[in-house]
Structure formats: C-alpha cells, structure tokens
Design a protein around this motif. Structure first.
Motif, PDB file in Angstrom:
ATOM      1  N   ALA A 243       0.829  -1.201   0.000  1.00  0.00           N
ATOM      2  CA  ALA A 243       0.000   0.000   0.000  1.00  0.00           C
ATOM      3  C   ALA A 243       0.868   1.258   0.000  1.00  0.00           C
ATOM      4  O   ALA A 243       0.585   2.223  -0.719  1.00  0.00           O
ATOM      5  CB  ALA A 243      -0.933   0.003   1.210  1.00  0.00           C
ATOM      6  N   MET A 244       1.953   1.247   0.796  1.00  0.00           N
ATOM      7  CA  MET A 244       2.863   2.387   0.819  1.00  0.00           C
ATOM      8  C   MET A 244       3.594   2.526  -0.510  1.00  0.00           C
ATOM      9  O   MET A 244       3.829   3.633  -0.997  1.00  0.00           O
ATOM     10  CB  MET A 244       3.867   2.241   1.966  1.00  0.00           C
ATOM     11  CG  MET A 244       4.877   3.394   2.052  1.00  0.00           C
ATOM     12  SD  MET A 244       4.092   5.031   2.226  1.00  0.00           S
ATOM     13  CE  MET A 244       3.518   4.913   3.935  1.00  0.00           C
ATOM     14  N   LEU A 245       3.958   1.390  -1.110  1.00  0.00           N
ATOM     15  CA  LEU A 245       4.601   1.434  -2.418  1.00  0.00           C
ATOM     16  C   LEU A 245       3.661   2.038  -3.455  1.00  0.00           C
ATOM     17  O   LEU A 245       4.076   2.821  -4.316  1.00  0.00           O
ATOM     18  CB  LEU A 245       5.014   0.026  -2.843  1.00  0.00           C
ATOM     19  CG  LEU A 245       5.763  -0.083  -4.183  1.00  0.00           C
ATOM     20  CD1 LEU A 245       7.096   0.655  -4.099  1.00  0.00           C
ATOM     21  CD2 LEU A 245       5.995  -1.547  -4.552  1.00  0.00           C
ATOM     22  N   GLY A 246       2.381   1.668  -3.362  1.00  0.00           N
ATOM     23  CA  GLY A 246       1.401   2.260  -4.266  1.00  0.00           C
ATOM     24  C   GLY A 246       1.283   3.756  -4.054  1.00  0.00           C
ATOM     25  O   GLY A 246       1.182   4.529  -5.006  1.00  0.00           O
ATOM     26  N   SER A 247       1.325   4.165  -2.778  1.00  0.00           N
ATOM     27  CA  SER A 247       1.255   5.583  -2.470  1.00  0.00           C
ATOM     28  C   SER A 247       2.480   6.315  -3.009  1.00  0.00           C
ATOM     29  O   SER A 247       2.388   7.442  -3.506  1.00  0.00           O
ATOM     30  CB  SER A 247       1.144   5.777  -0.953  1.00  0.00           C
ATOM     31  OG  SER A 247       1.012   7.138  -0.625  1.00  0.00           O
ATOM     32  N   LEU A 248       3.665   5.656  -2.921  1.00  0.00           N
ATOM     33  CA  LEU A 248       4.897   6.236  -3.450  1.00  0.00           C
ATOM     34  C   LEU A 248       4.800   6.403  -4.965  1.00  0.00           C
ATOM     35  O   LEU A 248       5.158   7.455  -5.510  1.00  0.00           O
ATOM     36  CB  LEU A 248       6.087   5.346  -3.093  1.00  0.00           C
ATOM     37  CG  LEU A 248       7.425   5.696  -3.762  1.00  0.00           C
ATOM     38  CD1 LEU A 248       7.909   7.058  -3.305  1.00  0.00           C
ATOM     39  CD2 LEU A 248       8.472   4.627  -3.455  1.00  0.00           C
ATOM     40  N   ALA A 249       4.317   5.361  -5.652  1.00  0.00           N
ATOM     41  CA  ALA A 249       4.185   5.438  -7.114  1.00  0.00           C
ATOM     42  C   ALA A 249       3.226   6.550  -7.508  1.00  0.00           C
ATOM     43  O   ALA A 249       3.465   7.293  -8.478  1.00  0.00           O
ATOM     44  CB  ALA A 249       3.689   4.099  -7.654  1.00  0.00           C
ATOM     45  N   ASP A 250       2.146   6.681  -6.746  1.00  0.00           N
ATOM     46  CA  ASP A 250       1.171   7.725  -7.039  1.00  0.00           C
ATOM     47  C   ASP A 250       1.795   9.107  -6.872  1.00  0.00           C
ATOM     48  O   ASP A 250       1.564  10.012  -7.671  1.00  0.00           O
ATOM     49  CB  ASP A 250      -0.037   7.568  -6.118  1.00  0.00           C
ATOM     50  CG  ASP A 250      -1.107   8.602  -6.409  1.00  0.00           C
ATOM     51  OD1 ASP A 250      -1.660   8.585  -7.523  1.00  0.00           O
ATOM     52  OD2 ASP A 250      -1.371   9.438  -5.525  1.00  0.00           O
ATOM     53  N   THR A 251       2.610   9.276  -5.821  1.00  0.00           N
ATOM     54  CA  THR A 251       3.253  10.573  -5.591  1.00  0.00           C
ATOM     55  C   THR A 251       4.269  10.885  -6.681  1.00  0.00           C
ATOM     56  O   THR A 251       4.409  12.045  -7.098  1.00  0.00           O
ATOM     57  CB  THR A 251       3.938  10.584  -4.209  1.00  0.00           C
ATOM     58  OG1 THR A 251       2.957  10.370  -3.198  1.00  0.00           O
ATOM     59  CG2 THR A 251       4.635  11.916  -3.952  1.00  0.00           C
ATOM     60  N   ALA A 252       4.994   9.851  -7.152  1.00  0.00           N
ATOM     61  CA  ALA A 252       5.939  10.066  -8.242  1.00  0.00           C
ATOM     62  C   ALA A 252       5.212  10.558  -9.488  1.00  0.00           C
ATOM     63  O   ALA A 252       5.678  11.483 -10.186  1.00  0.00           O
ATOM     64  CB  ALA A 252       6.692   8.769  -8.542  1.00  0.00           C
ATOM     65  N   LEU A 253       4.054   9.969  -9.767  1.00  0.00           N
ATOM     66  CA  LEU A 253       3.270  10.418 -10.909  1.00  0.00           C
ATOM     67  C   LEU A 253       2.653  11.791 -10.645  1.00  0.00           C
ATOM     68  O   LEU A 253       2.454  12.571 -11.579  1.00  0.00           O
ATOM     69  CB  LEU A 253       2.192   9.394 -11.238  1.00  0.00           C
ATOM     70  CG  LEU A 253       2.727   8.072 -11.801  1.00  0.00           C
ATOM     71  CD1 LEU A 253       1.588   7.082 -12.011  1.00  0.00           C
ATOM     72  CD2 LEU A 253       3.459   8.304 -13.108  1.00  0.00           C
ATOM     73  N   ASP A 254       2.344  12.068  -9.378  1.00  0.00           N
ATOM     74  CA  ASP A 254       1.874  13.410  -9.016  1.00  0.00           C
ATOM     75  C   ASP A 254       2.893  14.460  -9.447  1.00  0.00           C
ATOM     76  O   ASP A 254       2.531  15.525  -9.966  1.00  0.00           O
ATOM     77  CB  ASP A 254       1.678  13.520  -7.500  1.00  0.00           C
ATOM     78  CG  ASP A 254       0.373  12.913  -7.030  1.00  0.00           C
ATOM     79  OD1 ASP A 254      -0.468  12.594  -7.891  1.00  0.00           O
ATOM     80  OD2 ASP A 254       0.201  12.749  -5.817  1.00  0.00           O
ATOM     81  N   LEU A 255       4.162  14.162  -9.202  1.00  0.00           N
ATOM     82  CA  LEU A 255       5.220  15.118  -9.539  1.00  0.00           C
ATOM     83  C   LEU A 255       5.274  15.352 -11.046  1.00  0.00           C
ATOM     84  O   LEU A 255       5.316  16.504 -11.501  1.00  0.00           O
ATOM     85  CB  LEU A 255       6.568  14.595  -9.036  1.00  0.00           C
ATOM     86  CG  LEU A 255       7.789  15.454  -9.373  1.00  0.00           C
ATOM     87  CD1 LEU A 255       7.638  16.863  -8.821  1.00  0.00           C
ATOM     88  CD2 LEU A 255       9.063  14.798  -8.836  1.00  0.00           C
TER      89      LEU A 255
END
Length: 311
Positions: free
Chosen positions: A37-49
């Motif tokens: 779940a945290m990895l998914g959140s990290l991937a989402d934030t990377a795409l946010d950037l």
C-alpha cells in the motif's frame, strides 16, 4: 487574465513542491516497511510530480496571448495537460493493482509500520493544505488543469488514509493480506478518479456546448434588449478558462447599418458584465429571415423568439 495566470502558476508550483517533499518521505517509508500500500502511495506521488510539472507547463502555455497561428488563444493546452495527468493516473492504478496481487499471492508481511503511519499522516496534512489552495485558485480561474490536479490530490487523501488502515490491520491486528487488498482498493479508487476527470477534459477538447442552465442565463440577458426580436444558431464552447459564443439575432429590417452596429455594441456590453472574458461574435439578420435549415425562430423566451437549432 494576468491575475488568473499567476494564480494558476502558483497552484502548479505548490503542487510540485508538495510532491517532491512527499516523494522523499514515502520513498523512505516504502523501503523501510515493505508495504504494498505504501509502495502504491509512493508510485502515485511520483506520478503526481510528473503530472504537476505537466500542469505547470499547460497553464503557462494556456496563459500566452493569441498569435497569428493560434487566433483563438492557447487555452486547450490546459486540457492537454489534464489528459496527460489522466493517462498517468490510469497507468499508476494498473501498476499498483498488479503489484498488490503479486504481494497477496506471495503472502508478504509489513515491517516497521510506525514509520509508514507517521509518513502517511504527514502526507494527509500537507495534501489538505495544497487542496485548500487549489480550490481557491479554481474558484477564481476555473482552470481545468488545476481542477484535474486537485482531483488527483483529493484522491491522495483517501489513499493515505487507506495506507494507515492497511498498516494497522496488517501489522497490529495480524490480518495478513490486508495491506495488498487495500492496495487493490487504492488502484480502483485512482482508476475511478481518472474516469471522472476525463469527462470535463474531453468536453473541452471536443468543443462541447455549455450546460443548459448557462445557455439559458445567456439567453435571458439577450431577451432584456428591446431591439432584439429573435435569436438563432447559438453556438458555445470553452477553451481553458475562456468561453466563446457566436449567434445570429433578428433586428428591425429598416435599421441602418450604424443603428444595427449600436445594438450589437450594447449587446456585447451587457453580456460582458454577466459573462466576463467571453469572446462573442454576433451576426445581425433582418427580422423574419429563416436560417439555412429553413426554420424561423421559436417562441421560447419572451419577448424574443429563440431558436437553439445548432445547424
């Protein structure tokens, strides 16, 4: 328009700054906890950037004045930037779902959940601050690129809350599989958000007509002018934060060109008060002239006859 451009840029820059900071925090948390779940959140934030950088570029291009090659301005750059974000969100959702399924089948467990929970809580606070500023900017400018970016960050609030719940259930309650299941739920949430955001973007790219209530309000302004006896061939569209309208009006056939010009100026002035920033094109017709389809105006809004035939 200059103030709107400055507000849009400020929202995009705030989004980039938030994404960079959260990317560093979540990178550490994903590495230390091993949480899907945290990895998914990290991937989402990377795409946010990446999406926020695209938003900044889009609102900057959209703020440029019309030129010889783009006589209607550059407003659709915002819609293109928003569509790019939607593609990234969709890719992110698919990647997270795939990773979650793998972790669920492998029976992986979460470690050092405390750090992940703290990082997710901090992310919620920062995201709330960013979304509040984005909503302020959207109210002022109506930017579709900032609106799409805000939809993404609003989904991040639920995403970060889901990460906290997943970590608590998996690590403290001993419910193995809770973390990857929440990862799948996060992916579904992102996919739904991308689908919703795509509707407004496609409407702009396809030059969709205004909503009926907005068109009705526009016609009511026309109906108050005593020298207008009919309106037909009304066409509307939106590009970025700028609206475009064109229509034909019936006037007394005995009017001189100068008098008809005066009436058109008065109409433009009244409409500019109610619909500021809208580019308006009016074609005067002698009363009773039928349109190309052979249809005259219809009795819809007194005291004028209105025909919304789009042909």
């Amino acid at each position: 328009m200059h103030q709107h451009a400055s507000l849009n840029r400020s929202a995009a820059i705030a989004s980039i700054g938030t994404a960079v900071f959260l990317l560093a925090l979540k990178g550490w948390a994903a590495w230390s906890t091993g949480s899907t779940a945290m990895l998914g959140s990290l991937a989402d934030t990377a795409l946010d950037l990446v999406a926020s950088i695209a938003t900044l570029l889009g609102v900057w291009i959209a703020s440029q004045p019309a030129d010889d090659k783009h006589r209607f301005g550059h407003g659709k750059a915002e819609a293109i930037a928003a569509m790019f974000q939607i593609v990234l969100i969709s890719i992110s959702a698919l990647a997270i779902a795939s990773r979650a399924v793998e972790e669920f089948l492998a029976g992986s467990t979460v470690e050092k959940a405390e750090g992940g929970i703290a990082v997710s809580a901090a992310a919620i606070v920062l995201t709330l601050m960013l979304v509040a500023w984005q909503r302020h900017v959207i109210r002022k400018t109506g930017s579709i690129a900032i609106q799409t970016d805000s939809v993404h960050y609003q989904s991040d609030l639920m995403l970060n809350l889901a990460v906290i719940v997943a970590l608590v259930l998996d690590h403290y309650a001993g419910l193995r599989g809770a973390d990857p299941l929440f990862g799948i739920g996060i992916a579904a949430w992102l996919g739904w958000g991308a689908w919703r955001a795509s509707q407004d973007v496609l409407d702009q790219l396809m030059d969709h007509e205004w909503p009926e209530e907005k068109k009705d309000r526009f016609l009511q302004v026309l109906a108050r002018h005593p020298d207008i006896t009919g309106v037909h061939d009304l066409r509307t569209r939106t590009s970025g934060n700028k609206d475009f309208v064109q229509f034909h009006v019936w006037v007394d056939p005995n009017m001189t060109v100068r008098e008809a010009h005066r009436v058109m100026d008065e109409l433009e002035h009244r409409l500019a008060v109610e619909f500021p920033g809208t580019e308006i094109l009016i074609h005067p017709d002698p009363e009773g002239l039928v349109d190309e389809a052979g249809q005259a105006g219809l009795d819809v809004l007194p005291p004028i006859r209105v025909n919304l035939d789009q042909s």
